[in-house]
Design an enzyme around this catalytic site. Sequence first.
Site, PDB file in Angstrom:
ATOM      1  CB  SER A  49     -74.891  22.648 -12.494  1.00 51.99           C
ATOM      2  OG  SER A  49     -75.881  23.652 -11.962  1.00 51.99           O
TER       3      SER A  49
ATOM      4  CE  LYS B 268     -78.349  21.172 -12.167  1.00 49.30           C
ATOM      5  NZ  LYS B 268     -78.204  20.125 -11.300  1.00 49.30           N
TER       6      LYS B 268
ATOM      7  CE  LYS C 158     -78.998  25.068 -10.507  1.00 51.02           C
ATOM      8  NZ  LYS C 158     -79.473  23.771  -9.738  1.00 51.02           N
TER       9      LYS C 158
ATOM     10  CG  ASP D  84     -82.093  21.657 -11.052  1.00 54.35           C
ATOM     11  OD1 ASP D  84     -82.975  21.541 -10.691  1.00 54.35           O
ATOM     12  OD2 ASP D  84     -80.924  21.709 -10.432  1.00 54.35           O
TER      13      ASP D  84
ATOM     14  CD  GLU E 255     -81.318  18.386 -11.091  1.00 57.43           C
ATOM     15  OE1 GLU E 255     -80.482  18.521 -12.060  1.00 57.43           O
ATOM     16  OE2 GLU E 255     -80.874  18.622 -10.045  1.00 57.43           O
TER      17      GLU E 255
ATOM     18  CG  ASP F  19     -81.687  17.824  -6.351  1.00 61.42           C
ATOM     19  OD1 ASP F  19     -81.506  17.509  -5.110  1.00 61.42           O
ATOM     20  OD2 ASP F  19     -81.111  18.921  -6.811  1.00 61.42           O
TER      21      ASP F  19
ATOM     22  CE  LYS G 109     -77.791  18.257  -5.665  1.00 61.86           C
ATOM     23  NZ  LYS G 109     -78.616  19.530  -5.475  1.00 61.86           N
TER      24      LYS G 109
HETATM   25  O1  OSB Z   1     -80.036  21.702  -7.492  1.00 57.77           O
HETATM   26  O2  OSB Z   1     -78.516  20.871  -8.129  1.00 57.77           O
HETATM   27  C1  OSB Z   1     -79.001  21.823  -7.650  1.00 57.77           C
HETATM   28  C2  OSB Z   1     -76.477  24.097  -6.382  1.00 57.77           C
HETATM   29  C3  OSB Z   1     -76.877  24.381  -5.066  1.00 57.77           C
HETATM   30  C4  OSB Z   1     -77.867  23.825  -4.598  1.00 57.77           C
HETATM   31  C5  OSB Z   1     -78.646  23.074  -5.507  1.00 57.77           C
HETATM   32  C6  OSB Z   1     -78.159  22.513  -6.783  1.00 57.77           C
HETATM   33  C7  OSB Z   1     -76.903  23.185  -7.104  1.00 57.77           C
HETATM   34  C8  OSB Z   1     -76.390  22.904  -8.419  1.00 57.77           C
HETATM   35  C9  OSB Z   1     -74.689  23.050  -8.355  1.00 57.77           C
HETATM   36  O3  OSB Z   1     -76.823  22.651  -9.409  1.00 57.77           O
HETATM   37  C10 OSB Z   1     -73.994  21.893  -8.930  1.00 57.77           C
HETATM   38  C11 OSB Z   1     -72.673  22.008  -8.338  1.00 57.77           C
HETATM   39  O4  OSB Z   1     -72.255  21.983  -7.518  1.00 57.77           O
HETATM   40  O5  OSB Z   1     -71.814  22.088  -9.543  1.00 57.77           O
HETATM   41 MG    MG Z   2     -81.076  20.220  -8.671  1.00 61.25          MG
END
Ligand code: OSB
Ligand code: MG
Length: 369
Positions: A135, A161, A163, A188, A213, A238, A262
């Site tokens: 991510s 992925k 953001k 995401d 996402e 999520d 998660k």
């Molecule tokens: O939405 O998946 C998410 C990190 C903090 C809060 C929300 C998210 C995330 C990530 C990080 O996308 C994923 C990771 O730990 O590598």
């Molecule tokens: Mg997410």
Amino acid sequence: MKIEAITLRELRMPLKHFFETSFGRTTERRVLLATVHCEGVEGWGECVAGEGPFYSYEWIETAWYTIREFLAPALLGKTISQAKDAAASMSQVRGHHMAKAALENAVWDAEAKQKQVPLWMLLGGTQKEIACGVSIGIQDSHEQLLEKIQTELAAGYQRIKVKVKPGWDLEVLAKIRKRWPDIVLSCDANSAYRLSDFEHLRKFDDFNLLMIEQPLWDDDLYHHSKLQKKMKTAICLDESICHRRDAELAIELGACRIMNIKVGRLGGFTEALAVHDICQKHDIPVWCGGMLETGIGRAHNVALSTLPNFSLPGDVSASKRYWAEDIVEPEIAVTPQGTINVSHQPGTSYEIKKGLIERLTTRSEEIRS
Ligand code: OSB
Ligand code: MG
């Protein structure tokens, strides 16, 4: 297993590189660790709550106080035969899933050690090798993002992925696709859009994404179901999936075609397994999300990812992407093929570096009944 005492610790750990989502930028993690002491066996859990109530209403301070005042007292002095009984003992507390998960998962860790079995086997895992993705947060420039993607592809990760948020989305995706037309790519939004943005969101369909996402509100399965019906790209939920009933309703409504699991968001392994099973029954693939965990939470994510319906690469990546030095040994490492192989050692197979944890601890508290 009698739960005799619980230790809470807060650690401050700077991230190697800031992590930015549509809800903000993190530069340093405040990590809450829980240790359960059970007749000579210690189990460790990580609370994934953030520094502020942005991803969810929970944050480190609510978790600390909820554990101290309500959740630890619900467990202390109890004799628990299986870790999933810990979930039942804490069920009187409404919500506060990340706080609950820290304790429940610590009890699972203790049970695996006590029974001398790998945690992944205790959870019912079947895959000995898990697929890893990364991510990548919002960066200061498009060039910086493309450079990061290049690095992670070279490291072998199976899925990228990124953001997204309004102003950091279509142009970014177009640049990524121009350079890498065929990589497995997803995005995401962390709830950055509204259903009224539909004309904008439908353009995401041009980029052959594995999924988008959490485009809409965290508490809104209904609008996601309306959006999913109009979009070609699979929606993955999520934030919206907090327990098994959310999963059932999301599937029934057609609010998503993929789910992110998660363990912190769901309140512990017991609920995560239940959501996994529901998705499996309905042919909804799942993958393991991440919350910028240290090696303790990361090792738990690795174990969970061995369950059979974890069929898409997770946000389970190497320790070195986040930390100068992780608090477990060996660090979580990923093969050049973008996989992690699980071991047959008892527990998580990652040792806790107690000396380092001691040095990073900014406060601690031991709770006894
Ligand atoms: O939405 O998946 C998410 C990190 C903090 C809060 C929300 C998210 C995330 C990530 C990080 O996308 C994923 C990771 O730990 O590598
Ligand atoms: Mg997410």
